[in-house]
Each structure stands twice: as structure tokens, then as C-alpha cells.
Design a protein around this motif. Structure first.
Motif, PDB file in Angstrom:
ATOM      1  N   PHE A   1      12.726  52.571  69.015  1.00 23.39           N
ATOM      2  CA  PHE A   1      12.502  52.875  67.603  1.00 23.39           C
ATOM      3  C   PHE A   1      11.029  52.758  67.238  1.00 23.39           C
ATOM      4  O   PHE A   1      10.555  53.427  66.321  1.00 23.39           O
ATOM      5  CB  PHE A   1      13.338  51.944  66.725  1.00 23.39           C
ATOM      6  CG  PHE A   1      14.664  52.524  66.319  1.00 23.39           C
ATOM      7  CD1 PHE A   1      14.805  53.232  65.142  1.00 23.39           C
ATOM      8  CD2 PHE A   1      15.761  52.385  67.144  1.00 23.39           C
ATOM      9  CE1 PHE A   1      16.026  53.776  64.772  1.00 23.39           C
ATOM     10  CE2 PHE A   1      16.991  52.919  66.782  1.00 23.39           C
ATOM     11  CZ  PHE A   1      17.130  53.623  65.594  1.00 23.39           C
ATOM     12  N   ILE A   2      10.294  51.899  67.934  1.00 22.17           N
ATOM     13  CA  ILE A   2       8.890  51.724  67.610  1.00 22.17           C
ATOM     14  C   ILE A   2       8.119  53.024  67.816  1.00 22.17           C
ATOM     15  O   ILE A   2       7.156  53.314  67.098  1.00 22.17           O
ATOM     16  CB  ILE A   2       8.265  50.570  68.450  1.00 22.17           C
ATOM     17  CG1 ILE A   2       6.825  50.291  68.033  1.00 22.17           C
ATOM     18  CG2 ILE A   2       8.329  50.873  69.932  1.00 22.17           C
ATOM     19  CD1 ILE A   2       6.680  49.830  66.600  1.00 22.17           C
TER      20      ILE A   2
ATOM     21  N   PRO B   1      14.558  45.943  75.439  1.00 20.23           N
ATOM     22  CA  PRO B   1      13.112  46.027  75.675  1.00 20.23           C
ATOM     23  C   PRO B   1      12.330  46.084  74.368  1.00 20.23           C
ATOM     24  O   PRO B   1      12.907  46.222  73.282  1.00 20.23           O
ATOM     25  CB  PRO B   1      12.967  47.340  76.464  1.00 20.23           C
ATOM     26  CG  PRO B   1      14.340  47.676  76.949  1.00 20.23           C
ATOM     27  CD  PRO B   1      15.291  47.099  75.961  1.00 20.23           C
ATOM     28  N   ALA B   2      11.019  45.999  74.482  1.00 23.69           N
ATOM     29  CA  ALA B   2      10.152  46.110  73.312  1.00 23.69           C
ATOM     30  C   ALA B   2      10.401  47.440  72.613  1.00 23.69           C
ATOM     31  O   ALA B   2      10.550  48.480  73.257  1.00 23.69           O
ATOM     32  CB  ALA B   2       8.689  46.011  73.740  1.00 23.69           C
ATOM     33  N   GLY B   3      10.448  47.393  71.298  1.00 26.06           N
ATOM     34  CA  GLY B   3      10.551  48.627  70.537  1.00 26.06           C
ATOM     35  C   GLY B   3      11.946  49.130  70.294  1.00 26.06           C
ATOM     36  O   GLY B   3      12.115  50.196  69.698  1.00 26.06           O
TER      37      GLY B   3
ATOM     38  N   ALA C   1      21.354  58.847  67.989  1.00 21.87           N
ATOM     39  CA  ALA C   1      21.888  59.355  66.730  1.00 21.87           C
ATOM     40  C   ALA C   1      21.222  58.684  65.539  1.00 21.87           C
ATOM     41  O   ALA C   1      20.871  59.342  64.547  1.00 21.87           O
ATOM     42  CB  ALA C   1      23.405  59.145  66.686  1.00 21.87           C
ATOM     43  N   ASP C   2      21.025  57.371  65.629  1.00 23.03           N
ATOM     44  CA  ASP C   2      20.362  56.647  64.544  1.00 23.03           C
ATOM     45  C   ASP C   2      18.913  57.093  64.395  1.00 23.03           C
ATOM     46  O   ASP C   2      18.399  57.225  63.280  1.00 23.03           O
ATOM     47  CB  ASP C   2      20.405  55.146  64.812  1.00 23.03           C
ATOM     48  CG  ASP C   2      21.780  54.550  64.555  1.00 23.03           C
ATOM     49  OD1 ASP C   2      22.582  55.208  63.869  1.00 23.03           O
ATOM     50  OD2 ASP C   2      22.046  53.447  65.051  1.00 23.03           O
ATOM     51  N   MET C   3      18.241  57.304  65.519  1.00 26.93           N
ATOM     52  CA  MET C   3      16.852  57.732  65.462  1.00 26.93           C
ATOM     53  C   MET C   3      16.732  59.130  64.860  1.00 26.93           C
ATOM     54  O   MET C   3      15.787  59.433  64.124  1.00 26.93           O
ATOM     55  CB  MET C   3      16.227  57.689  66.859  1.00 26.93           C
ATOM     56  CG  MET C   3      14.733  57.397  66.839  1.00 26.93           C
ATOM     57  SD  MET C   3      14.040  57.199  68.483  1.00 26.93           S
ATOM     58  CE  MET C   3      15.062  55.906  69.148  1.00 26.93           C
ATOM     59  N   THR C   4      17.711  59.980  65.141  1.00 20.77           N
ATOM     60  CA  THR C   4      17.723  61.323  64.559  1.00 20.77           C
ATOM     61  C   THR C   4      17.836  61.243  63.045  1.00 20.77           C
ATOM     62  O   THR C   4      17.106  61.935  62.310  1.00 20.77           O
ATOM     63  CB  THR C   4      18.886  62.145  65.139  1.00 20.77           C
ATOM     64  OG1 THR C   4      18.706  62.279  66.553  1.00 20.77           O
ATOM     65  CG2 THR C   4      18.952  63.531  64.502  1.00 20.77           C
ATOM     66  N   LEU C   5      18.743  60.401  62.552  1.00 22.08           N
ATOM     67  CA  LEU C   5      18.877  60.217  61.104  1.00 22.08           C
ATOM     68  C   LEU C   5      17.580  59.714  60.491  1.00 22.08           C
ATOM     69  O   LEU C   5      17.150  60.186  59.425  1.00 22.08           O
ATOM     70  CB  LEU C   5      20.009  59.224  60.810  1.00 22.08           C
ATOM     71  CG  LEU C   5      21.445  59.702  61.036  1.00 22.08           C
ATOM     72  CD1 LEU C   5      22.411  58.536  60.874  1.00 22.08           C
ATOM     73  CD2 LEU C   5      21.793  60.825  60.063  1.00 22.08           C
ATOM     74  N   PHE C   6      16.958  58.755  61.155  1.00 21.89           N
ATOM     75  CA  PHE C   6      15.700  58.199  60.653  1.00 21.89           C
ATOM     76  C   PHE C   6      14.623  59.275  60.563  1.00 21.89           C
ATOM     77  O   PHE C   6      13.955  59.427  59.525  1.00 21.89           O
ATOM     78  CB  PHE C   6      15.245  57.068  61.578  1.00 21.89           C
ATOM     79  CG  PHE C   6      13.835  56.601  61.324  1.00 21.89           C
ATOM     80  CD1 PHE C   6      13.540  55.780  60.254  1.00 21.89           C
ATOM     81  CD2 PHE C   6      12.797  56.985  62.174  1.00 21.89           C
ATOM     82  CE1 PHE C   6      12.237  55.351  60.017  1.00 21.89           C
ATOM     83  CE2 PHE C   6      11.503  56.566  61.943  1.00 21.89           C
ATOM     84  CZ  PHE C   6      11.218  55.742  60.860  1.00 21.89           C
ATOM     85  N   LEU C   7      14.453  60.052  61.618  1.00 20.61           N
ATOM     86  CA  LEU C   7      13.402  61.077  61.629  1.00 20.61           C
ATOM     87  C   LEU C   7      13.692  62.176  60.617  1.00 20.61           C
ATOM     88  O   LEU C   7      12.768  62.679  59.952  1.00 20.61           O
ATOM     89  CB  LEU C   7      13.256  61.657  63.036  1.00 20.61           C
ATOM     90  CG  LEU C   7      12.620  60.719  64.068  1.00 20.61           C
ATOM     91  CD1 LEU C   7      12.743  61.294  65.465  1.00 20.61           C
ATOM     92  CD2 LEU C   7      11.155  60.455  63.733  1.00 20.61           C
ATOM     93  N   GLU C   8      14.937  62.566  60.482  1.00 24.44           N
ATOM     94  CA  GLU C   8      15.276  63.594  59.492  1.00 24.44           C
ATOM     95  C   GLU C   8      14.897  63.131  58.088  1.00 24.44           C
ATOM     96  O   GLU C   8      14.302  63.892  57.308  1.00 24.44           O
ATOM     97  CB  GLU C   8      16.772  63.917  59.559  1.00 24.44           C
ATOM     98  CG  GLU C   8      17.170  64.724  60.784  1.00 24.44           C
ATOM     99  CD  GLU C   8      18.673  64.901  60.896  1.00 24.44           C
ATOM    100  OE1 GLU C   8      19.406  64.182  60.172  1.00 24.44           O
ATOM    101  OE2 GLU C   8      19.120  65.747  61.694  1.00 24.44           O
ATOM    102  N   ALA C   9      15.233  61.887  57.757  1.00 26.12           N
ATOM    103  CA  ALA C   9      14.911  61.366  56.432  1.00 26.12           C
ATOM    104  C   ALA C   9      13.399  61.276  56.218  1.00 26.12           C
ATOM    105  O   ALA C   9      12.884  61.628  55.145  1.00 26.12           O
ATOM    106  CB  ALA C   9      15.553  59.991  56.243  1.00 26.12           C
TER     107      ALA C   9
END
Length: 477
Positions: free
Chosen positions: A323-324, A88-90, A283-291
Motif C-alpha cells: 500500500f505504501i 512486509p514493509a508497506g 482489490a482494496d488497492m484498486t478502490l483506493f486508487l480509483e477514489a
């Protein structure tokens, strides 16, 4: 990407801007270059701020796709040379494709790329016209012997640019590859052709003049032109001389679901990879937000206790795999509002507390878009400007300065900053020194999906429509 040009036919390929024509081969490549959509190439100047995967995120999916490009399907009886990447979008399709293209280019296994974008001011990125020529031009840069074969094809077919995509693919890509196979004693070609955002390809604007109305109705639909590209790519992948693996990224629109359905298209050997279903993005989104929160803490001198406990977990749950959503939250916190990032984050978290766990996955994104738009001092007029920027942006000369000059009601006021100053997380606004040559840009097509859907935009949609009626012509596309 490998480069093997000699001085006899040197091309200046930086930013794809100029050709040093000093022999017939270069002359042919110059003619080909004039027909490409330069902005659609993965490392073009137009895509300098395009989304890419944050380091250490989307590693599994990128490794999967890269391994398929390099090693194929392993012990599969029939190699599958086409892969459909959807979601889907995002969900991060463009970011994955962009990062994968960079990785393939760095390792010399990138044949060509084409990144469609329906919001682009470049008409070549929105339509099919330059698709095959852009692919052929990049292949001509891939190896010197292939460059020679493609140059010869252009010389033999000077009218090829006026032909349909099937004829162009045969003349500019497949025939040169067959010639290369017959003549070459060197190592065989391999690599990837990466196509992103094919669902954003718009139909050519031919019209049926026999229909009623000033221009008649369009003869073609978006889906028909998208299907034509799919069919061209299928014909290429089935040719024994075509050595490249093809990746096609799109939303799961009907034309793609039907084309890649083994039951309706049993002779197409293709795989499907769904970013939403096949990979857990949390898990990837968590890493992104933490950084990103670490960066915000340093930038705004915030305490180590910020954000509050469980904030990242809450945002990841609210994102529902999009992710968007996470990217828009971070841009909103870092957009330079009068309010501090702490206050803005509290407002975002309060939005989520109003929803239950069974909400539409788009609901959180919709609420975020609504709150950002409503932070403008005049939300309805800001939406008018966004729609107008989108509409006027269809013309190549639509710089930020020219668009602002056209839209503002008071030449002495800074109306653009007044209306759009709080919307930097949605729209990219070039710095004042660049506004005469650079245009406005939007971070993601999902903003217009939201604005164009009365079921999602709700009161803003209806109020904006009423304002359209009161003010005159609509700027909706």
C-alpha cells in the motif's frame, strides 16, 4: 472508549496534556501520567496524520480482527488471546491497526494502544521505557473501578517507575485487575490491547563501559528489548484475571518469527495473520486508487479520460501488495510540482515498463523513491538533509525552524524549500506558521530502509557516502 470519571478525581485527558490534581487518587494518576508516551496512543495529537484505511478498503481484515476481539475463536478448545499481525514493509499494518483502534474505541472495546515509531522525535515511542505505564494509564481511563485500583497500586508502589517491565506489568496492571475481579459485582471487562510497530522498538542506550571506545558497546540489542515486551505481554495474556485480547503488529523479523513459532514456543496460544499472504490487497488497492484519481481529476480539472485505460491495473501490479507504493504515487501526483499530474503519471508508468514481472517486489518502490529524490535540484544534498533531519529529530526540541537554521548554509536563502520542495510525497513539512513549534516528519520507515541499503539505493547511496566524507561528520543514524 468508555469514560466514567466523577468530579472527585477529574482528569483533563484531551491530548493527554494536563491533570487536575484535587485528591490523592488524581495525584497518583498524575504521577502515572508523567511516565507515559502520550504520542504512542492511537488518537494522540502526534498521530493526527497517521495512515488509516481508506473507506471500503481492508474491510475483510478489519472485520476478521474485530470479530476476534469481540467474539473470540468460536469453538476453539483453548482460546487464543494473542494475535500477531504481520507482513512486509508497506503492506498497511499501521493503517489497519489505526483504523481498528478507532473502531474499537467507538464501540467501547478498546483497552489501550501503543504505536511504536522509530522515526518519532518522541523517545517514548521508540523505546520500551514508557510501554507498561502508557498501557496502565489508558486502562485507568477505561472504567472507574479500574482507575481506583491502578491509583492505589501507584500509591503502594511509588518506586514502580524505576522497575523493569515485568514488575511494572504485575504492579500496575495485573494486580489491579485481580483486585477488580475479587471486588466487582458489575459486568466483566473485555476488549483489546493493540500494539503496532513493535519491530521499531529500539534498545535502551545502556553501554558497557568496560569495552573499548568512549562509550563502550551497547549492552542490549533491539531484538532483546522487543523480546522483553513480547514476554511481558505473554505473561499478561496467561493470567486468568487479564480480560483483554492482545494484537501485536510487526514486520516478520526473526525475533517475532521465533516467538510465535508453535514449535519453539508450544505453550503460547497465539494466532498469526499475514496481510501479504492471507488477504489479497489488490482489490482494496484498486478502490483506493480509483477514489484518489477521482479527487485528482476534480482538483486539477482533468478530463474524465484520465488516467488512461489500464493505468490503475498497472499501478496495482507494480505495487506487489504494498500500500505504501500506491499512497506514495498519489502523494507524488498531488505534491504541487511544476509538472502536471498527467506528466508525472506518465513518468511513473515509464518506470514500470523497464521491469519484468519477476522483479523484486521492492524494486518498484525503490525506483519510485529514486525518481522522487532525483527530482530535487540537488539530490545528494537533499539526502544529506533527510538524514540530518532524521538524526536531529531524535531531540524533542527539533522544530522545523531550528533544524533548518542549523542546516542551511545561507541564512538569507530558502534552502529547505529548494532542496525539499519536490519531496513532499516523502517528508511532511509543516506550514511556515507552524515551523517554530512543529518538526519535519516522514511518511514511512521504508524510505530509510531504502536509503540505508546500498543494494537498493545503488548510485545515490555511494554518491551520498562520498559526500558525507567530503563534508565531514555523517548524519546517518
Amino acid at each position: 472508549m468508555a469514560s466514567h470519571f466523577n468530579n472527585a478525581h477529574h482528569l483533563q485527558i484531551d491530548n493527554y496534556q494536563s491533570v487536575n490534581i484535587i485528591n490523592p487518587s488524581a495525584d497518583s494518576l498524575g504521577a502515572l501520567q508523567a511516565q507515559i508516551a502520550a504520542g504512542a496512543i492511537h488518537d494522540s495529537r502526534e498521530r493526527c496524520d497517521a495512515p488509516k484505511c481508506h473507506p471500503e478498503t481492508r474491510v475483510a481484515v478489519q472485520d476478521d480482527l474485530y470479530g476476534w476481539i469481540v467474539d473470540g475463536d468460536g469453538e476453539s478448545e483453548r482460546p487464543r488471546d494473542v494475535k500477531w499481525v504481520t507482513g512486509p514493509a508497506g503492506t498497511g499494518k499501521t493503517a489497519v491497526m489505526g483504523s481498528l483502534a478507532d473502531r474499537c474505541a467507538a464501540n467501547g472495546v478498546l483497552g489501550a494502544t501503543f504505536f511504536f515509531a522509530s522515526w518519532s522525535a518522541s523517545i517514548g515511542r521508540r523505546r520500551k521505557t514508557s510501554f507498561v505505564t502508557t498501557i496502565a494509564y489508558q486502562l485507568a481511563r477505561y472504567r472507574e473501578d479500574l482507575q481506583t485500583a491502578i491509583s492505589t497500586a501507584v500509591e503502594k508502589n511509588p518506586d514502580v517507575f524505576e522497575k523493569n517491565l515485568h514488575v511494572q506489568m504485575e504492579a500496575l496492571v495485573l494486580s489491579p485487575l485481580r483486585e477488580l475481579v475479587r471486588q466487582s459485582d458489575g459486568p466483566g471487562l473485555r476488549g483489546a490491547i493493540i500494539i503496532d510497530g513493535l519491530d521499531e522498538c529500539e534498545a535502551e542506550q545502556y553501554h558497557d563501559t568496560t569495552s573499548t571506545g568512549a562509550r563502550g558497546k551497547p549492552v542490549r540489542t533491539n531484538a532483546q528489548d522487543q523480546l522483553e515486551i513480547l514476554q511481558v505481554l505473554r505473561a499478561a495474556s496467561s493470567d486468568p484475571s487479564f480480560p483483554f485480547r492482545i494484537l501485536i503488529a510487526s514486520r516478520p523479523e526473526r525475533v517475532f518469527r521465533e516467538f510465535f513459532d508453535p514449535k519453539s514456543n508450544p505453550t503460547l496460544f497465539a494466532d498469526k495473520l499475514d496481510l501479504n499472504e492471507d488477504y489479497n490487497a489488490n482489490a482494496d488497492m484498486t478502490l483506493f486508487l480509483e477514489a484518489q484519481f477521482n479527487l485528482l481529476r476534480r482538483r486539477y480539472n482533468l478530463p474524465h479520460s484520465w488516467p488512461p485505460p489500464n493505468t490503475i491495473q498497472t499501478l496495482v501490479e507494480n505495487a506487489s501488495g504494498q500500500f505504501i507504493y500506491a499512497a506514495t504515487v498519489i502523494r507524488f501526483l498531488d505534491a504541487g510540482h511544476r509538472e502536471s499530474p498527467k506528466a508525472l503519471l506518465e513518468a511513473i508508468l515509464k518506470m514500470g515498463s523497464k521491469l519484468n514481472s519477476n522483479s523484486n517486489p521492492l524494486k518498484q518502490l525503490d525506483i519510485l523513491y529514486s525518481n522522487i529524490l532525483e527530482s530535487s535540484p540537488d539530490p545528494l544534498l537533499s539526502i544529506q538533509w533527510i538524514r540530518a533531519v532524521r538524526w536531529i529529530g531524535d531531540t524533542p526540541e527539533a522544530s522545523a525552524f531550528s533544524v533548518t537554521t542549523l542546516l542551511q548554509t545561507d541564512p538569507e536563502s530558502d534552502e529547505a524549500e529548494h532542496l525539499l520542495g519536490n519531496l513532499y510525497s516523502l517528508i511532511w513539512i509543516p506550514p511556515p506558521s507552524d515551523q517554530a513549534t512543529s518538526g519535519y516528519d516522514f511518511y514511512h520507515k521504508s524510505l530509510f530502509d531504502y536509503l540505508d541499503d546500498p543494494g537498493r539505493c545503488e548510485s545515490l547511496y555511494e554518491s551520498a557516502r562520498r559526500l558525507h566524507t567530503l563534508q565531514g561528520p555523517s548524519y546517518t543514524s
